[in-house]
Design an enzyme around this catalytic site. Structure first.
Site, short mmCIF file in Angstrom:
data_model
loop_
_atom_site.label_atom_id
_atom_site.label_comp_id
_atom_site.label_asym_id
_atom_site.label_seq_id
_atom_site.Cartn_x
_atom_site.Cartn_y
_atom_site.Cartn_z
N LYS A 117 29.65 42.29 76.96
CA LYS A 117 28.42 42.83 77.55
C LYS A 117 27.60 43.61 76.53
O LYS A 117 26.40 43.45 76.44
CB LYS A 117 28.75 43.76 78.73
CG LYS A 117 29.46 43.09 79.89
CD LYS A 117 29.60 44.05 81.06
CE LYS A 117 30.42 45.30 80.75
NZ LYS A 117 31.84 45.05 80.43
N ARG A 159 29.73 50.23 88.04
CA ARG A 159 31.16 49.88 87.96
C ARG A 159 31.78 49.80 89.35
O ARG A 159 32.90 49.36 89.49
CB ARG A 159 31.93 50.95 87.18
CG ARG A 159 31.62 51.05 85.69
CD ARG A 159 32.22 49.88 84.94
NE ARG A 159 33.02 50.19 83.78
CZ ARG A 159 32.58 50.34 82.54
NH1 ARG A 159 31.30 50.28 82.26
NH2 ARG A 159 33.43 50.55 81.56
N ARG A 161 38.23 45.00 68.07
CA ARG A 161 36.81 45.42 67.99
C ARG A 161 36.61 46.56 66.98
O ARG A 161 37.39 47.51 66.92
CB ARG A 161 36.34 45.85 69.37
CG ARG A 161 34.95 46.43 69.39
CD ARG A 161 34.31 46.35 70.73
NE ARG A 161 35.03 47.05 71.78
CZ ARG A 161 34.70 46.96 73.07
NH1 ARG A 161 33.68 46.21 73.45
NH2 ARG A 161 35.38 47.62 73.98
N ARG A 204 37.18 52.21 68.48
CA ARG A 204 37.06 53.16 69.60
C ARG A 204 38.44 53.64 70.02
O ARG A 204 39.39 52.87 70.01
CB ARG A 204 36.38 52.48 70.80
CG ARG A 204 34.89 52.44 70.68
CD ARG A 204 34.22 51.58 71.73
NE ARG A 204 34.75 51.72 73.08
CZ ARG A 204 34.25 51.07 74.13
NH1 ARG A 204 33.22 50.25 73.99
NH2 ARG A 204 34.77 51.23 75.32
N ARG A 233 41.98 49.66 81.64
CA ARG A 233 40.56 49.49 81.96
C ARG A 233 40.34 48.19 82.74
O ARG A 233 39.52 48.13 83.66
CB ARG A 233 39.73 49.47 80.67
CG ARG A 233 39.56 50.88 80.09
CD ARG A 233 39.25 50.87 78.62
NE ARG A 233 38.01 50.23 78.27
CZ ARG A 233 37.74 49.75 77.05
NH1 ARG A 233 38.62 49.88 76.08
NH2 ARG A 233 36.59 49.20 76.80
P1 AMP Z 1 32.34 50.83 78.08
O1 AMP Z 1 31.71 51.20 76.77
O2 AMP Z 1 31.36 50.29 79.07
O3 AMP Z 1 33.55 49.95 77.90
O4 AMP Z 1 32.87 52.20 78.73
C1 AMP Z 1 33.85 52.99 78.09
C2 AMP Z 1 34.38 54.02 79.06
O5 AMP Z 1 33.31 54.88 79.49
C3 AMP Z 1 34.94 53.45 80.35
O6 AMP Z 1 36.30 53.05 80.23
C4 AMP Z 1 34.78 54.63 81.30
O7 AMP Z 1 35.76 55.62 81.05
C5 AMP Z 1 33.44 55.20 80.86
N1 AMP Z 1 32.31 54.60 81.60
C6 AMP Z 1 31.31 53.82 81.10
N2 AMP Z 1 30.44 53.47 82.06
C7 AMP Z 1 30.90 54.04 83.20
C8 AMP Z 1 30.45 54.04 84.55
N3 AMP Z 1 29.37 53.36 84.93
N4 AMP Z 1 31.17 54.77 85.46
C9 AMP Z 1 32.26 55.45 85.10
N5 AMP Z 1 32.76 55.48 83.85
C10 AMP Z 1 32.08 54.78 82.90
#
Ligand code: AMP
Length: 221
Positions: free
Chosen positions: A13, A88, A127, A160, A171
């Site tokens: 994404k 989410r 990554r 990360r 996740r």
């Molecule tokens: P991502 O970069 O989208 O993979 O997000 C990394 C982490 O940020 C996730 O595992 C969550 O802990 C947090 N996170 C990102 N977007 C959201 C969201 N919309 N709601 C809750 N937690 C989020």
């Protein structure tokens, strides 16, 4: 174009959203990026979010909603946006609709990027992300030209802290619990399109651009 990219972590994404935003000249809004910025700047919000993120859990809805509302107060998103990482869950989807309604606008397209679990785990654990511009690379699938350095801006690449196999599996589990409800929500609205995203980034991007074009063509008439 007001577009959301949905899909499991590691479906691509972020990579697709960045390239789409560049091609369509629209802002890319990523809640993951916004949260990581808050963590690295050690803001109150970042301190609250960090513990959840490091455990692969969702940050509480009210914290993320507050942050997203602030971002959507910037006038640049009025022209459209590419949103990734949000919503989410169903509550967040309704929250996004509410924010857009307040701005007299509506979500136009939701593209769901589907990927198989082994591909996801391989992508996440390999990554590498640029510490400056956020561009993503992969140790084997998409290695940078110079080891450890971003092709675009030359800054240092890092892994990360939540991209370990253990956290990636958590996740994925968290994601799957909420995914069906979200998919149904957007299916009922008639704005959901699904794509397989196991392939390399370039053909997937072309497929998304094709969906955007179809949408634009059907709404010009
Ligand atoms: P991502 O970069 O989208 O993979 O997000 C990394 C982490 O940020 C996730 O595992 C969550 O802990 C947090 N996170 C990102 N977007 C959201 C969201 N919309 N709601 C809750 N937690 C989020």
């Amino acid at each position: 174009m007001r577009l959301v990219l949905l899909g499991p972590p590691g479906a691509g994404k972020g990579t697709q959203a960045k390239q789409l935003a560049e091609k369509l000249d629209l802002p890319h809004v990523s809640t993951g990026d916004l949260l990581r910025e808050n963590v690295s700047q050690d803001t109150n919000l970042g301190r609250e979010a960090k513990n959840f993120m490091n455990r692969g859990l969702l940050v509480p809805d009210d914290i993320v909603a507050r942050m997203l509302r602030q971002r959507f107060n910037h006038p640049d998103v009025r022209r459209g946006f590419i949103l990734d990482g949000y919503p989410r869950n169903l509550k967040q989807a309704e929250g996004l609709d509410a924010i857009l309604r307040e701005q007299d606008s509506l979500l136009e397209l939701v593209v769901y990027l589907d990927s198989s679990d082994p591909v996801i785990i391989q992508r996440i654990t390999g990554r590498l992300v640029c510490s400056n511009c956020g561009l993503s690379f992969h140790r084997t699938n998409m290695p940078p030209k110079s080891e450890g350095l971003c092709d675009k801006c030359g800054s240092r690449l890092y892994q990360r802290t939540d991209d370990t196999e253990e956290t990636a599996r958590k996740r994925l589990e968290v994601y799957k619990k909420e995914a069906c409800a979200l998919i149904e929500y957007y299916q009922e609205k008639g704005i959901l399109k699904c794509l397989t995203a196991d392939a390399e980034a370039a053909p997937v991007l072309n497929n998304i651009l094709e969906l955007v074009k179809e949408y634009d063509d059907s709404h010009k008439k």
